[in-house]
Scaffold this motif. Structure first.
Motif, mmCIF file in Angstrom:
data_model
loop_
_atom_site.group_PDB
_atom_site.id
_atom_site.type_symbol
_atom_site.label_atom_id
_atom_site.label_comp_id
_atom_site.label_asym_id
_atom_site.label_seq_id
_atom_site.Cartn_x
_atom_site.Cartn_y
_atom_site.Cartn_z
ATOM 1 N N SER A 1 0.815 -1.210 0.000
ATOM 2 C CA SER A 1 0.000 0.000 0.000
ATOM 3 C C SER A 1 0.856 1.271 0.000
ATOM 4 N N TYR B 1 -3.923 13.077 -2.123
ATOM 5 C CA TYR B 1 -4.923 12.019 -2.059
ATOM 6 C C TYR B 1 -5.768 12.059 -3.333
ATOM 7 N N SER C 1 -7.923 6.469 -7.286
ATOM 8 C CA SER C 1 -7.041 5.369 -6.890
ATOM 9 C C SER C 1 -7.528 4.653 -5.643
ATOM 10 N N ALA C 2 -8.654 5.093 -5.077
ATOM 11 C CA ALA C 2 -9.146 4.531 -3.817
ATOM 12 C C ALA C 2 -9.627 3.101 -4.006
ATOM 13 N N GLU D 1 -13.446 2.930 0.130
ATOM 14 C CA GLU D 1 -12.679 4.117 0.494
ATOM 15 C C GLU D 1 -13.083 5.291 -0.385
ATOM 16 N N LYS E 1 -7.148 7.682 -1.762
ATOM 17 C CA LYS E 1 -5.920 6.929 -1.531
ATOM 18 C C LYS E 1 -4.754 7.902 -1.500
#
Length: 239
Positions: free
Chosen positions: A36, A217, A221-222, A226, A229
């Motif tokens: 991650s 953020y 891309s989350a 969510e 990311k």
């Protein structure tokens, strides 16, 4: 090769594992845990201590540029020039081949083109209104509302932990220390950077007046469940 021995337990035979095997196993576990890790990079166009300007990114780099009536991402070529540093003796000056760039970014999901600000962020004379850009995060127990394409986002401070909430889904972002005299945390930019119709954020998450901790953020891309990311992070100190 030196072997590491595990003691016999409950009558089971003693087993020996080579140090190389242990290192290989640890490396595999580390790689799994680090899956991650941030995948992008973010740099302001300024002077850095040499150790704080290290980058493994090969690009492509995009400049977040002030346009006539808004903002856009423009392909850039960054320049990294060695300079003297009164603190660490060696510094790096980061610049780019375009003007009016707020910073340069390298992250999956970003591409050149116009980008949209949050409805609350106004552009005045080609730049984000200072009252919004330099506003600190909400006091403890409060929230700040932001909108994009009819969606209402809640930036919340829950006992010093910053969350973003949308339609009942809340995500923790980072810790925030209120009432600290030199707290420097602020919103740097908020809007749609990756063209998915959802809010993206650039924060300075620093709790020190002499430290900048930029965090990018992206919503595109989350992971499932969510909102954002963390794709790029850069920490730098002043003099």
């Amino acid at each position: 090769m030196t072997d590491v021995f595990i003691q016999q337990i409950a009558g089971e035979p003693t087993m020996s594992i080579s140090r190389l095997s242990i290192l290989t196993l640890c490396g595999a576990l580390c790689a799994a845990c680090c899956g991650s890790a941030v995948a992008g990079d973010i740099l302001e166009l300024q002077d850095y201590h040499a150790s704080e300007a290290n980058t493994d990114s090969k690009g492509p780099w995009l400049g977040l540029q002030q346009a006539d009536h808004g903002w856009r991402l423009v392909t850039v070529k960054p320049r990294f020039k060695k300079i003297p540093d009164p603190i660490t003796k060696s510094g790096i000056r980061v610049s780019a081949n375009i003007s009016n760039a707020r910073m340069i970014l390298s992250a999956p999901g970003l591409k050149p083109g116009a980008v949209t600000l949050s409805d609350e962020a106004k552009v005045v004379n080609g730049s984000i209104d200072e009252e919004f850009e330099l506003s600190t995060l909400p006091p403890l127990g409060q929230e700040r509302l932001m909108h994009l394409q009819g969606n209402e986002y809640h930036l919340q401070n829950r006992e010093g932990r910053i969350y973003l909430e949308l339609n009942g889904v809340a995500q923790y972002l980072f810790d925030y220390t209120e009432n600290k005299e030199d707290n420097n945390a602020k919103i740097i930019w908020v809007g749609d950077l990756d063209h998915d119709g959802k809010l993206d954020f650039i924060f300075d998450a620093s709790s020190q007046y002499n430290v900048t901790e930029l965090r990018l953020y992206l919503s595109g891309s989350a992971a499932k469940g969510e909102l954002l990311k963390l794709v790029a992070q850069r920490k730098a100190t002043g003099c």
